[in-house]
Design a protein around this motif. Structure first.
Motif, PDB file in Angstrom:
ATOM      1  N   ALA A  94       0.826  -1.209   0.000  1.00 53.72           N
ATOM      2  CA  ALA A  94       0.000   0.000   0.000  1.00 53.72           C
ATOM      3  C   ALA A  94       0.856   1.254   0.000  1.00 53.72           C
ATOM      4  O   ALA A  94       0.744   2.130   0.850  1.00 53.72           O
ATOM      5  N   LEU A  95       1.756   1.333  -0.961  1.00 47.40           N
ATOM      6  CA  LEU A  95       2.655   2.476  -1.033  1.00 47.40           C
ATOM      7  C   LEU A  95       1.877   3.721  -1.446  1.00 47.40           C
ATOM      8  O   LEU A  95       0.921   3.625  -2.208  1.00 47.40           O
ATOM      9  N   PRO A  96       2.286   4.884  -0.924  1.00 49.21           N
ATOM     10  CA  PRO A  96       1.630   6.113  -1.364  1.00 49.21           C
ATOM     11  C   PRO A  96       1.885   6.315  -2.855  1.00 49.21           C
ATOM     12  O   PRO A  96       2.901   5.863  -3.380  1.00 49.21           O
ATOM     13  N   PRO A  97       0.961   6.995  -3.505  1.00 53.40           N
ATOM     14  CA  PRO A  97       1.141   7.177  -4.952  1.00 53.40           C
ATOM     15  C   PRO A  97       2.355   8.055  -5.246  1.00 53.40           C
ATOM     16  O   PRO A  97       2.766   8.849  -4.407  1.00 53.40           O
ATOM     17  N   ARG A  98       2.896   7.908  -6.418  1.00 47.06           N
ATOM     18  CA  ARG A  98       4.045   8.726  -6.802  1.00 47.06           C
ATOM     19  C   ARG A  98       3.584  10.177  -6.911  1.00 47.06           C
ATOM     20  O   ARG A  98       2.422  10.460  -7.126  1.00 47.06           O
ATOM     21  N   SER A  99       4.502  11.076  -6.731  1.00 47.50           N
ATOM     22  CA  SER A  99       4.105  12.480  -6.741  1.00 47.50           C
ATOM     23  C   SER A  99       4.987  13.262  -7.696  1.00 47.50           C
ATOM     24  O   SER A  99       6.167  12.995  -7.814  1.00 47.50           O
ATOM     25  N   GLY A 100       4.387  14.220  -8.358  1.00 45.07           N
ATOM     26  CA  GLY A 100       5.139  15.125  -9.215  1.00 45.07           C
ATOM     27  C   GLY A 100       5.735  14.405 -10.398  1.00 45.07           C
ATOM     28  O   GLY A 100       5.614  13.207 -10.559  1.00 45.07           O
ATOM     29  N   ALA A 101       6.398  15.124 -11.227  1.00 45.80           N
ATOM     30  CA  ALA A 101       6.994  14.541 -12.418  1.00 45.80           C
ATOM     31  C   ALA A 101       8.445  14.945 -12.485  1.00 45.80           C
ATOM     32  O   ALA A 101       8.923  15.422 -13.494  1.00 45.80           O
ATOM     33  N   ARG A 102       9.138  14.826 -11.355  1.00 42.36           N
ATOM     34  CA  ARG A 102      10.539  15.217 -11.333  1.00 42.36           C
ATOM     35  C   ARG A 102      11.392  13.980 -11.101  1.00 42.36           C
ATOM     36  O   ARG A 102      10.886  12.918 -10.800  1.00 42.36           O
ATOM     37  N   SER A 103      12.678  14.134 -11.257  1.00 44.06           N
ATOM     38  CA  SER A 103      13.539  12.959 -11.133  1.00 44.06           C
ATOM     39  C   SER A 103      14.842  13.339 -10.440  1.00 44.06           C
ATOM     40  O   SER A 103      15.180  14.517 -10.301  1.00 44.06           O
ATOM     41  N   LEU A 104      15.543  12.294  -9.994  1.00 41.78           N
ATOM     42  CA  LEU A 104      16.820  12.492  -9.325  1.00 41.78           C
ATOM     43  C   LEU A 104      17.716  11.316  -9.707  1.00 41.78           C
ATOM     44  O   LEU A 104      17.373  10.157  -9.451  1.00 41.78           O
ATOM     45  N   ALA A 105      18.841  11.636 -10.342  1.00 38.74           N
ATOM     46  CA  ALA A 105      19.785  10.586 -10.722  1.00 38.74           C
ATOM     47  C   ALA A 105      20.872  10.519  -9.662  1.00 38.74           C
ATOM     48  O   ALA A 105      21.562  11.502  -9.395  1.00 38.74           O
ATOM     49  N   VAL A 106      20.984   9.348  -9.033  1.00 40.35           N
ATOM     50  CA  VAL A 106      21.878   9.198  -7.886  1.00 40.35           C
ATOM     51  C   VAL A 106      23.043   8.303  -8.241  1.00 40.35           C
ATOM     52  O   VAL A 106      22.858   7.206  -8.770  1.00 40.35           O
ATOM     53  N   ARG A 107      24.238   8.751  -7.958  1.00 40.36           N
ATOM     54  CA  ARG A 107      25.414   7.904  -8.109  1.00 40.36           C
ATOM     55  C   ARG A 107      25.904   7.548  -6.701  1.00 40.36           C
ATOM     56  O   ARG A 107      26.194   8.426  -5.889  1.00 40.36           O
TER      57      ARG A 107
END
Lengths: 159, 471
Positions: free
Chosen positions: A16-29
């Motif tokens: 029951a995860l909360p829905p995704r929010s916004g349309a942004r992203s983060l690329a993590v190294r």
């Protein structure tokens, strides 16, 4: 395989995860600068169906050249200082450094001072702090989501 | 174990080590201790529940190498050279291990021939992986030789523990490796207890065994997931990652920490489960077992996955033995060593029999099946142990005391050997040799001759830790 996929769908439903929010992203190294490997286990867990950080546009990327965030674990050993600096230099701007776990935050670090470089804060500008030994997947999600949800900086003035 | 071992003259060192092997001993580590004229070079040999300590006088001259007699001692000698400034008489080469010499030629094996070239990886990697550097010498796609350079994560934990009390030293063993924290902590605690003459109570033995098996459970589930990831089989990876997550949550419920940190103490255990808590844990473990078995069956029918496993990364029985491999990797190669069967300080009992692999073919398939074969043993052990409450235990004085304590504990990847030397009430030396340390040379050997794109899979089938090797 289809049984496994059905099973995974069920796990996602039950979590029951909360829905995704916004349309942004983060690329993590991710960069391991001398951790005990527990932070890596928890970071890996954020991809599991119970958390699935990809929903929020957060992904682990293969190269610092593709990354918005350098996520550092461990107390920064002498032998990892060079690779750490080189990874940071390879990143495009704007770039952020995140300290994952107490060691990267310089708290309660164990080891011989002669083998450790310096706390991450003294080497690179740390913008995101995720405490814990190790931080749980929820804490990692929380720390990274603050960046995803932060208001965007106004565009830099043109020169 | 508890009296200081007699010091052996250097001229008799090789003969003494050979003698230990001839009497059925299995080499399980070597370390330097002391300084100046009191410097010692110590070798450890496993013999049933006992560990034989041989100690050479390295105060005035360099000890002769034993690497030609015991190849498994290679890394130990190289580490002692780099970190403790010890040299070895008669070694053909002394390639750096922990010292990161700038010249590549100083630590790699020369590979020459038409079309040979090097593929260089690390120390930082493309995913969530620990730091370490690999140099593959390849011709086409074929790996001729793999040179590894680890110790990027060397924190000097052993040295930093020196001078501390036995209780304060525990953290250095515990944080050597997050995923082997219980194993290393129990090995450290038992080594200290051996030196201090403390005898663990029944409850302490049971409590530690529960913790060790909980650690094995989440690691084995993790390793199956990792092997699936090694071939890019996402449904299998995610299915077992999900099961591992449930095991971690159970750890948190039972011991207050997902990786069981802080549960082990010298002369004590804090795990406290009343009948209701133990019963709930049994219920959850029962469900986990059923779901793990169902997921495993699905893996068996995933033809594209199974096709990648057979005949890849083969480690022969002889090589596993020569190189001193331990744990599931050794058992998958046909070596039937499992320290759980000879651990009187724990609760396995004399009837314990390690799981046998369906086929001891020593390849990726065998190492994967070994994990699957060991999971039911762990579930059975936990179900049995949790059939009654688990109370905090302690250890009482009663054994003989001595300056050196050694303990061996079977963890998820094999045996951790911990040696503790006390100077008065403080640690003079702490040495931790984990299963990953023992198995790295075997992994390097198993990679040769295989295709480069199969290396991630071979690597994951051993699933070795870098943190506890580097320390």
């Amino acid at each position: 395989m289809f049984v496994l996929l059905r099973h995974l769908q069920r796990v996602r439903r039950e979590a029951a995860l909360p829905p995704r929010s916004g349309a942004r992203s983060l690329a993590v190294r991710h960069l391991d600068a001398g951790s005990c490997n527990a932070c890596e286990h928890e970071l890996t867990a954020t991809a599991a169906p119970q958390y699935d950080l990809a929903r929020f546009g957060i992904g682990i990327v293969a190269s610092p050249r593709h990354a918005d965030v350098l996520l550092v674990t461990g107390p920064v050993t002498k032998r990892m200082e060079g690779p750490l600096r080189r990874a940071y230099e390879a990143m495009p701007e704007p770039r952020l450094v995140a300290a994952l776990g107490d060691c990267a935050l310089g708290c309660g670090v164990l080891g011989d001072r002669a083998e450790l470089a310096a706390p991450l804060e003294e080497l690179l500008p740390v913008a995101i702090r995720i405490p814990g030994c190790p931080p749980s997947p929820e804490q990692i999600a929380e720390g990274l989501l603050t960046v995803v949800r932060a208001p965007l900086d106004p565009p830099a003035g043109r020169r | 174990m508890n009296s200081a071992p007699p010091v052996i003259a250097l001229s008799a060192w090789r003969e003494a080590c050979l003698g230990a092997l001839d009497r059925g001993g299995r080499f399980c580590g070597a370390y330097a201790s002391g300084t100046g004229a009191a410097r010692r070079w110590n070798a450890l040999f496993a013999d049933g529940a006992e560990t034989l300590v041989l100690s050479a006088d390295a105060g005035a001259a360099d000890p002769p190498t034993i690497v030609d007699l015991i190849p498994a001692a290679d890394w130990d000698e190289r580490e002692a050279h780099d970190l403790r400034d010890l040299r070895f008489e008669g070694r053909e080469s002394q390639r750096p291990l922990a010292t990161h010499a700038p010249e590549t030629a100083s630590w790699t094996v020369p590979v020459e021939g038409r079309g040979t070239h090097q593929v260089v990886v690390g120390p930082t990697h493309a995913g969530v992986i620990e730091s370490g550097h690999f140099r593959f010498h390849v011709v086409g796609e074929r790996i001729l030789q793999l040179d590894t350079r680890l110790f990027y994560k060397h924190r000097g934990l052993e040295r930093a523990a020196e001078g501390r009390s036995p209780a304060a030293g525990l953290a250095f063993a515990a944080r050597a490796c997050g995923a082997g924290s219980v194993t290393n902590s129990v090995a450290y605690a038992q080594a200290c207890e051996a030196a201090l003459g403390l005898v663990p109570s029944r409850e302490l033995r049971r409590g530690r065994t529960v913790l060790l098996e909980l650690e094995r459970l989440y690691n084995h589930l993790n390793d199956v997931a990792a092997i699936c990831a090694g071939v890019g089989f996402a449904p299998g990876n995610m299915a077992f990652a999900t099961l591992k997550e449930r095991a971690l949550r159970l750890n948190c419920e039972l011991a207050g920490h997902r990786f069981l940190f802080g549960t082990v103490a010298v002369g004590g255990s804090v795990l406290d489960l009343d009948a209701a808590a133990a019963g709930r844990a049994r219920g959850e473990l029962g469900e986990l077992r059923a779901d793990a078995e169902a997921a495993w069956r699905e893996l068996a029918f995933a033809a594209s996955f199974q096709a990648r496993l057979g005949g890849v990364g083969v480690l022969s029985t002889e090589d596993a033995s020569e190189l001193g491999a331990v744990g599931p990797a050794a058992r998958a190669s046909g070596l039937h060593i499992d320290t759980r069967g000879t651990s009187p300080g724990l609760w396995y009992g004399s009837a314990f029999a390690p799981a046998r692999p369906p086929a001891a073919s020593g390849d990726v398939a065998a190492r994967l099946e070994m994990r699957a074969a060991e999971l039911p043993v762990t579930f059975e052990l936990l179900d049995d142990l949790l059939s009654e409450p688990v109370r905090p235990g302690d250890a009482a004085a009663g054994g003989s005391t001595g300056p050196i304590g050694v303990a061996r504990v079977e963890g998820p990847r094999g045996e951790t050997v911990c040696a503790v030397e006390l100077e008065g009430e403080h640690l003079g030396r702490l040495h931790l040799r984990t299963a990953s340390y023992a198995n790295w040379p075997a992994l390097v050997h198993a990679a040769a001759g295989n295709l480069l794109p199969d290396f991630p899979l071979i690597n994951k089938s051993f699933e070795l830790c870098y943190a506890c090797v580097d320390r």
